[in-house]
Design a protein around this motif. Sequence first.
Motif, PDB file in Angstrom:
ATOM      1  N   PRO A  44     100.470 -14.250  71.092  1.00  0.00           N
ATOM      2  CA  PRO A  44     101.016 -15.607  71.222  1.00  0.00           C
ATOM      3  C   PRO A  44     100.019 -16.579  71.837  1.00  0.00           C
ATOM      4  O   PRO A  44     100.034 -17.770  71.519  1.00  0.00           O
ATOM      5  N   ARG A  45      99.139 -16.065  72.727  1.00  0.00           N
ATOM      6  CA  ARG A  45      98.111 -16.946  73.290  1.00  0.00           C
ATOM      7  C   ARG A  45      97.211 -17.503  72.191  1.00  0.00           C
ATOM      8  O   ARG A  45      96.773 -18.658  72.245  1.00  0.00           O
ATOM      9  N   SER A  46      96.950 -16.707  71.169  1.00  0.00           N
ATOM     10  CA  SER A  46      96.086 -17.170  70.079  1.00  0.00           C
ATOM     11  C   SER A  46      96.746 -18.297  69.287  1.00  0.00           C
ATOM     12  O   SER A  46      96.057 -19.190  68.790  1.00  0.00           O
ATOM     13  N   THR A  47      98.083 -18.263  69.165  1.00  0.00           N
ATOM     14  CA  THR A  47      98.783 -19.357  68.487  1.00  0.00           C
ATOM     15  C   THR A  47      98.575 -20.664  69.243  1.00  0.00           C
ATOM     16  O   THR A  47      98.278 -21.711  68.647  1.00  0.00           O
ATOM     17  N   LEU A  48      98.740 -20.604  70.552  1.00  0.00           N
ATOM     18  CA  LEU A  48      98.547 -21.790  71.388  1.00  0.00           C
ATOM     19  C   LEU A  48      97.120 -22.299  71.275  1.00  0.00           C
ATOM     20  O   LEU A  48      96.885 -23.507  71.124  1.00  0.00           O
ATOM     21  N   GLN A  49      96.152 -21.398  71.324  1.00  0.00           N
ATOM     22  CA  GLN A  49      94.759 -21.823  71.277  1.00  0.00           C
ATOM     23  C   GLN A  49      94.370 -22.325  69.887  1.00  0.00           C
ATOM     24  O   GLN A  49      93.515 -23.208  69.761  1.00  0.00           O
TER      25      GLN A  49
ATOM     26  N   LYS B  36     103.129 -26.897  63.016  1.00  0.00           N
ATOM     27  CA  LYS B  36     103.324 -25.885  64.058  1.00  0.00           C
ATOM     28  C   LYS B  36     103.838 -24.580  63.457  1.00  0.00           C
ATOM     29  O   LYS B  36     103.367 -23.491  63.806  1.00  0.00           O
ATOM     30  N   LYS B  37     104.803 -24.700  62.539  1.00  0.00           N
ATOM     31  CA  LYS B  37     105.341 -23.502  61.894  1.00  0.00           C
ATOM     32  C   LYS B  37     104.266 -22.806  61.064  1.00  0.00           C
ATOM     33  O   LYS B  37     104.207 -21.566  61.008  1.00  0.00           O
ATOM     34  N   TYR B  38     103.390 -23.591  60.442  1.00  0.00           N
ATOM     35  CA  TYR B  38     102.300 -23.017  59.663  1.00  0.00           C
ATOM     36  C   TYR B  38     101.364 -22.210  60.563  1.00  0.00           C
ATOM     37  O   TYR B  38     100.911 -21.120  60.191  1.00  0.00           O
ATOM     38  N   ALA B  39     101.099 -22.716  61.755  1.00  0.00           N
ATOM     39  CA  ALA B  39     100.265 -21.983  62.710  1.00  0.00           C
ATOM     40  C   ALA B  39     100.918 -20.661  63.104  1.00  0.00           C
ATOM     41  O   ALA B  39     100.261 -19.614  63.167  1.00  0.00           O
ATOM     42  N   VAL B  40     102.221 -20.716  63.363  1.00  0.00           N
ATOM     43  CA  VAL B  40     102.953 -19.495  63.714  1.00  0.00           C
ATOM     44  C   VAL B  40     102.937 -18.508  62.541  1.00  0.00           C
ATOM     45  O   VAL B  40     102.758 -17.293  62.729  1.00  0.00           O
ATOM     46  N   ASP B  41     103.104 -19.009  61.330  1.00  0.00           N
ATOM     47  CA  ASP B  41     103.094 -18.140  60.144  1.00  0.00           C
ATOM     48  C   ASP B  41     101.737 -17.449  59.978  1.00  0.00           C
ATOM     49  O   ASP B  41     101.667 -16.266  59.623  1.00  0.00           O
ATOM     50  N   LEU B  42     100.660 -18.176  60.224  1.00  0.00           N
ATOM     51  CA  LEU B  42      99.326 -17.582  60.100  1.00  0.00           C
ATOM     52  C   LEU B  42      99.136 -16.454  61.110  1.00  0.00           C
ATOM     53  O   LEU B  42      98.638 -15.372  60.770  1.00  0.00           O
ATOM     54  N   VAL B  43      99.548 -16.689  62.345  1.00  0.00           N
ATOM     55  CA  VAL B  43      99.385 -15.677  63.384  1.00  0.00           C
ATOM     56  C   VAL B  43     100.313 -14.492  63.119  1.00  0.00           C
ATOM     57  O   VAL B  43      99.919 -13.328  63.267  1.00  0.00           O
ATOM     58  N   THR B  44     101.544 -14.766  62.702  1.00  0.00           N
ATOM     59  CA  THR B  44     102.494 -13.696  62.411  1.00  0.00           C
ATOM     60  C   THR B  44     101.987 -12.803  61.287  1.00  0.00           C
ATOM     61  O   THR B  44     102.198 -11.577  61.292  1.00  0.00           O
TER      62      THR B  44
ATOM     63  N   ARG C  13      85.292  -0.778  54.997  1.00  0.00           N
ATOM     64  CA  ARG C  13      84.372  -1.779  55.553  1.00  0.00           C
ATOM     65  C   ARG C  13      84.926  -3.200  55.412  1.00  0.00           C
ATOM     66  O   ARG C  13      84.196  -4.137  55.127  1.00  0.00           O
ATOM     67  N   ARG C  14      86.232  -3.312  55.612  1.00  0.00           N
ATOM     68  CA  ARG C  14      86.880  -4.624  55.580  1.00  0.00           C
ATOM     69  C   ARG C  14      86.941  -5.153  57.004  1.00  0.00           C
ATOM     70  O   ARG C  14      87.634  -4.612  57.854  1.00  0.00           O
ATOM     71  N   MET C  15      86.204  -6.216  57.248  1.00  0.00           N
ATOM     72  CA  MET C  15      86.125  -6.792  58.579  1.00  0.00           C
ATOM     73  C   MET C  15      87.332  -7.699  58.837  1.00  0.00           C
ATOM     74  O   MET C  15      87.931  -8.241  57.890  1.00  0.00           O
ATOM     75  N   PRO C  16      87.716  -7.887  60.118  1.00  0.00           N
ATOM     76  CA  PRO C  16      88.827  -8.791  60.435  1.00  0.00           C
ATOM     77  C   PRO C  16      88.627 -10.199  59.879  1.00  0.00           C
ATOM     78  O   PRO C  16      89.603 -10.862  59.509  1.00  0.00           O
ATOM     79  N   GLU C  17      87.378 -10.657  59.816  1.00  0.00           N
ATOM     80  CA  GLU C  17      87.109 -11.985  59.255  1.00  0.00           C
ATOM     81  C   GLU C  17      87.580 -12.078  57.798  1.00  0.00           C
ATOM     82  O   GLU C  17      88.158 -13.101  57.383  1.00  0.00           O
ATOM     83  N   GLN C  18      87.341 -11.010  57.034  1.00  0.00           N
ATOM     84  CA  GLN C  18      87.770 -10.992  55.635  1.00  0.00           C
ATOM     85  C   GLN C  18      89.290 -10.967  55.532  1.00  0.00           C
ATOM     86  O   GLN C  18      89.874 -11.634  54.668  1.00  0.00           O
ATOM     87  N   VAL C  19      89.922 -10.195  56.412  1.00  0.00           N
ATOM     88  CA  VAL C  19      91.380 -10.089  56.387  1.00  0.00           C
ATOM     89  C   VAL C  19      92.008 -11.444  56.701  1.00  0.00           C
ATOM     90  O   VAL C  19      92.953 -11.880  56.028  1.00  0.00           O
ATOM     91  N   VAL C  20      91.494 -12.145  57.730  1.00  0.00           N
ATOM     92  CA  VAL C  20      92.040 -13.449  58.094  1.00  0.00           C
ATOM     93  C   VAL C  20      91.853 -14.443  56.958  1.00  0.00           C
ATOM     94  O   VAL C  20      92.770 -15.217  56.625  1.00  0.00           O
ATOM     95  N   ALA C  21      90.690 -14.424  56.312  1.00  0.00           N
ATOM     96  CA  ALA C  21      90.437 -15.344  55.200  1.00  0.00           C
ATOM     97  C   ALA C  21      91.426 -15.102  54.056  1.00  0.00           C
ATOM     98  O   ALA C  21      91.917 -16.057  53.436  1.00  0.00           O
TER      99      ALA C  21
ATOM    100  N   SER D 217     100.034  -7.353  58.782  1.00  0.00           N
ATOM    101  CA  SER D 217      99.064  -6.935  57.774  1.00  0.00           C
ATOM    102  C   SER D 217      98.771  -5.445  57.903  1.00  0.00           C
ATOM    103  O   SER D 217      98.485  -4.951  59.007  1.00  0.00           O
ATOM    104  N   PRO D 218      98.797  -4.699  56.800  1.00  0.00           N
ATOM    105  CA  PRO D 218      98.465  -3.269  56.853  1.00  0.00           C
ATOM    106  C   PRO D 218      96.996  -3.016  57.153  1.00  0.00           C
ATOM    107  O   PRO D 218      96.620  -1.887  57.489  1.00  0.00           O
ATOM    108  N   ASP D 219      96.176  -4.026  57.034  1.00  0.00           N
ATOM    109  CA  ASP D 219      94.745  -3.874  57.306  1.00  0.00           C
ATOM    110  C   ASP D 219      94.416  -3.994  58.785  1.00  0.00           C
ATOM    111  O   ASP D 219      93.254  -3.808  59.172  1.00  0.00           O
TER     112      ASP D 219
END
Length: 325
Positions: free
Chosen positions: A254-259, A232-240, A303-311, A245-247
């Motif tokens: 918070p809804r995204s953490t739950l989902q 659970k903490k790992y999920a929160v850390d990923l969303v936080t 041209r840095r997409m959100p998908e790249q930033v999340v990865a 992120s400066p990007d």
Amino acid sequence: MAVTHDVPPRLDELVVTAQRIHQAIESVIEGKGDVVRLTLTVLLAEGHLLIEDVPGVGKTMLAKALARSIDCPVRRIQFTPDLLPSDITGVSAYNQQTREFEFKPGPVFANIVVGDEINRASPKTQSALLECMEERQVTVDGSTYVLDGPFMVIATQNPIEMEGTYPLPEAQRDRFTARIAMGYPEASAELEMLDVHGAASPLDKLEPVATTAEVRALIDAVRAVYVSQPVKKYAVDLVTATRTSPDLRLGASPRSTLQLVRAARAHAALSGRDYVIPDDLQELSVPVLAHRLLPSVEAQGQRRMPEQVVAELVRRVPVPEAPAK
């Protein structure tokens, strides 16, 4: 010391039923096993799915295939610029015989709602789905009507750069559990498609392989999947990490953490596990989080997409060493 949990009796049943639905969909959509699995993950996580890609790659076909694989009420909404909110939710009409207003339910009153080309409607019409998707209810003229479960919206949209499209509001995007892109099929799958789809659509032959009651039972089984405190903490850390992120100029809610955790439960159950591991969160982070994020001006320039930033964030955020099972 790791805590062990007995596998719930219904977990095996979940896997078998999910495999039946998966095979039924793949009989229509060739060569897209990962896309089909994510679609089932969102269904069992009680979420909604946004399918984004160019026209002609099978977005609507995927949505229809899932809908036909389950014996439940299904309604389709074709989003157009002149579509009104009442065309979705329903309207109160005056009955001259009873001299009272009667509510005429709209197409949103179904277990699976297929919204085709959702971003061709105006933002006002798109917003008619906000209450439905989050609260599973519809309010018309001061009266509230509860939607029966399971309730899932599967919406397709074309890339925003295409003519005649409107961007989805941030609040609307945030209510979709995941976004996927179909992508072009492999050459072998496209060749097979010419044979299979040449004479008739396989969608016409698709029969339901699961009932509404079975899907409800599967969702209940997914709710029982165990999530340890470190995970659970790992999920929160990923969303936080997306919020700092400066990007990114808009991080995940918070809804995204739950989902994300709900989707991880479904992903684990489909893998035959009654507990979530960090790998579940890692695999789902991009489809669950990326569509909610807005890149910074600098990231757009590069041209840095959100998908790249999340990865990249998934690679940088520390993984729990020994999550409890």
